[in-house]
Design an enzyme around this catalytic site. Structure first.
Site, PDB file in Angstrom:
ATOM      1  N   SER A 141     -52.094 -27.821 -10.531  1.00  0.00           N
ATOM      2  CA  SER A 141     -52.479 -27.989  -9.123  1.00  0.00           C
ATOM      3  C   SER A 141     -51.991 -26.764  -8.356  1.00  0.00           C
ATOM      4  O   SER A 141     -51.081 -26.064  -8.823  1.00  0.00           O
ATOM      5  CB  SER A 141     -51.788 -29.251  -8.572  1.00  0.00           C
ATOM      6  OG  SER A 141     -51.756 -29.235  -7.165  1.00  0.00           O
ATOM      7  N   TYR A 154     -44.704 -34.915  -6.766  1.00  0.00           N
ATOM      8  CA  TYR A 154     -45.959 -34.420  -7.336  1.00  0.00           C
ATOM      9  C   TYR A 154     -45.851 -32.911  -7.608  1.00  0.00           C
ATOM     10  O   TYR A 154     -46.237 -32.444  -8.689  1.00  0.00           O
ATOM     11  CB  TYR A 154     -47.104 -34.732  -6.364  1.00  0.00           C
ATOM     12  CG  TYR A 154     -48.459 -34.323  -6.875  1.00  0.00           C
ATOM     13  CD1 TYR A 154     -49.103 -35.061  -7.862  1.00  0.00           C
ATOM     14  CD2 TYR A 154     -49.105 -33.183  -6.382  1.00  0.00           C
ATOM     15  CE1 TYR A 154     -50.355 -34.685  -8.339  1.00  0.00           C
ATOM     16  CE2 TYR A 154     -50.356 -32.801  -6.853  1.00  0.00           C
ATOM     17  CZ  TYR A 154     -50.970 -33.562  -7.827  1.00  0.00           C
ATOM     18  OH  TYR A 154     -52.208 -33.179  -8.308  1.00  0.00           O
TER      19      TYR A 154
END
Ligand code: NAD
Length: 257
Positions: A141, A154
């Protein structure tokens, strides 16, 4: 035909939804036999049906990537029929919150799926891939390199995905295994809709707009755009590429600020 995956065996985690679904369909369109490992088997069966309806071949396995014993059993059973060429570690979960809003349970849950899940699949596939080479793609990501605000756990987990990618690429470059990762900014999937709904009730539309605008290009990405990059990276046309992170982010990393 360029980017052909004819006769290739591809294992894809989380192929029942969003980016994993788009990757499963794209790889199948290019001739790969697709094996989907999913927690949500009903959704995975829908992906399988869409693939078979278009003339492709897919198989579904109910599998929680956090369970190493089960992952190993499933991957071994696939390998016993035909050698695995491609592993796409896509399954992942989200969490919103800074460190103060991240409980020990939150951290462990994110770690188990986003970090240990990736390790479990790589751990299970590597002994087979070492024999004839292969391709591993991990879904990282933009959070892996920039650390997205209010996404403490995350971001931590996606940082680990990035460095696992570098580590695998180095350790197995001489065995003919290429390992790269893809780092999307916001992509419009049920993953995004889910966390907007859970974390910003009543403000869904405003949040959607806000998240769209965090990409300088002015919108979220499409799962198919990520799938096309994954297709390139697992094709023979990308045979000189390993140990690299590929942002696909509408300018998020380089054009913001
Ligand atoms: P999604 O929620 O739409 O799909 C994820 C799929 O993974 C689901 O079908 C879910 O059932 C499956 N899954 C979850 N936990 C699992 C487990 N333990 N075992 C097996 N399957 C499991 O998500 P998405 O948006 O398509 O995201 C896919 C990947 O891309 C994730 O790793 C995510 O972190 C990453 N990513 C997404 C975005 C985005 O904006 N959507 C951005 C950057 C990175």
């Amino acid at each position: 035909m360029k980017f052909s995956l004819k006769n290739k065996i591809a294992v894809i985690t989380g192929g029942g939804s969003g980016i994993g679904k788009a990757i499963s369909k794209t790889l199948a369109e290019q001739g790969a036999q697709v094996h989907i490992l999913e927690l949500n088997v009903d959704n995975a069966e829908l992906t399988k049906k869409e693939i078979s309806d278009s003339g492709g071949v897919a198989f579904v396995y109910q599998c929680d990537v956090t369970d190493q014993t089960h992952v190993k059993t499933v991957i071994t059973s696939i390998q016993e029929k035909k050698a695995i060429d491609i592993l796409i570690n896509n399954a992942g979960i989200a969490h919103v919150g800074n460190v103060e809003k991240t409980t020990e349970d939150d951290l462990d849950r994110i770690y188990r799926v986003n970090v240990k899940g990736v390790y479990n699949c790589i751990f299970s596939v590597i002994p087979f891939m070492k024999k004839k080479g292969g391709v591993i793609i991990n879904m990282a990501s933009v959070a892996s390199t920039v650390g997205v605000s209010d996404r403490f756990a995350y971001s931590m987990s996606k940082g680990a995905v990035l460095t696992m990618t570098y580590s695998i690429a180095k350790d197995y470059v001489t065995e003919g295994i290429r390992c790269n990762c893809i780092s999307p900014a916001r992509v419009h999937t049920p993953f995004v809709d889910g966390f907007i709904k859970n974390n910003y009730p009543g403000e869904e539309e405003q949040m959607f707009e806000k998240l769209s605008k965090t990409q300088p290009i002015g919108r979220m990405g499409l799962p198919e755009e990520v799938a096309n990059l994954a297709l390139y990276l697992c094709s023979d046309e990308a045979s000189f590429i390993t140990g690299t992170d590929f942002p696909i982010d509408g300018g998020f990393i380089k054009l913001n600020g």
